[in-house]
Write a protein that holds these residues in place. Structure first.
Motif: not given
Length: 316
Positions: A112-113, A120-122, A160-164, A169-174
């Motif tokens: 999140p930081d 960038a997410l794409h 949208e899911h990852a951005m939310r 404040g969550h770390s996200v796993m892809v």
């Protein structure tokens, strides 16, 4: 000689334990152990009054992980111990295991930081295959969604899911979606003190592309009896030993954990890939294993007799 007291730790949603764990109380009574349910964040509980405290259905900790870790560190004779709780309640442990050479499901981490924009997410999503987005701290499959890389709308929903999640404040796993889950199902193997007890299999949960799971992943988890192969049993034991040597405060000289669940799926070459290692509050599906309830009760009785494991030093 007084009867040992044991607390089976749960959450406020299940103050009398989740239904599958409730039979542990009479099973432990048969072993001359007085067990009772206790809610982890109940300020009225005197944890020092128990000879041992065993984590079970504490499934609400994900929204208050820091508080849960602090609680774990304050409890004497906690099973599984505080260093394991800290390590295993954030799925970054998968990266640590992969860095040391264990075969785990392919994962890209978004923090999140880092201030990602949509482009960038794409660029961090897979180009061709289905993939899953979920928070690094979660219970069951809550907050997870499956997406198709080659579908523009699906990628947009994934962004949208990852951005939310990142904005919260969550770390996200892809994670790469393992197609073998649709064909073979995901298997879960249960071990008590490193010894195999029983196995279960569950069908794919993320069957609807684009739908984010919101139900309680533990409560709704549906399993069926599965006969694990010797190779799968050995792979699970090897993964646990591999992790034991790398959890802060533990080593191969420490005794195996009183209980553990290893979730895996066969890859295209047939070799198992680790999906998750649940060492804190897994559903063990005791009714699906012949005499599994007795084995778990025996494991806890043995843990009580052995006393604190010197290797379980909390290095916080």
């Amino acid at each position: 000689m007084s009867t040992p007291r044991l607390a089976l730790v749960t959450c406020a949603d299940y103050p009398h334990l989740f239904e599958e764990d409730a039979p542990l109380i009479p099973a432990l009574a048969e072993r001359d152990i007085a067990a009772e349910a206790a809610v982890w964040d109940d300020p009225g509980v005197d944890w020092a009054a128990y000879d041992m405290v065993v984590i079970r259905s504490t499934w609400d900790y994900t929204a208050r992980r820091r508080e849960f870790i602090e609680w774990a560190g304050s409890v004497p004779r906690l099973v599984n111990p505080p260093n394991v709780v800290r390590w295993n309640t954030d799925k970054h442990y998968l990266q640590a295991l992969e860095d040391h050479g264990l075969r785990v499901v392919q994962t890209t981490w978004l923090e999140p930081d880092r201030g990602y924009d949509k482009r960038a997410l794409h660029n961090r999503f897979p180009a061709r295959e289905d993939f899953v987005i979920k928070p690094a701290v979660s219970a069951g499959s809550v907050g997870a969604g499956r997406y198709t890389a080659t579908d523009a709308n699906s990628r947009r929903y994934a962004i949208e899911h990852a951005m939310r999640l990142l904005n919260e404040g969550h770390s996200v796993m892809v994670q790469r979606y393992m197609p073998q889950v649709d064909v073979h199902g995901e298997i879960a193997l249960v071990y008590f003190h490193g010894t195999y007890s029983h196995a279960m299999k569950k069908a794919a949960e993320l069957t609807d592309v684009g739908e984010v799971a919101t139900a309680d992943g533990f409560e709704t988890e549906e399993m069926e009896v599965y006969k694990a192969t010797p190779a799968e049993i050995e792979a699970g034991q090897a993964a646990l030993a591999f992790a034991r040597a790398r959890i802060p405060g533990r080593s191969l000289s420490s005794r195996p954990l009183a209980y553990a669940r290893v979730d895996m799926v066969p890859a295209g070459d047939g070799e198992p890939v680790l999906m998750e290692m649940e060492l804190v509050d897994p559903r063990l599906h005791l009714p699906l294993g012949r005499q599994a309830l007795g084995r778990f009760a025996d494991s806890l009785a043995a843990e009580l007799r052995m006393g604190p494991d010197a290797a379980n030093i909390d290095l916080a």
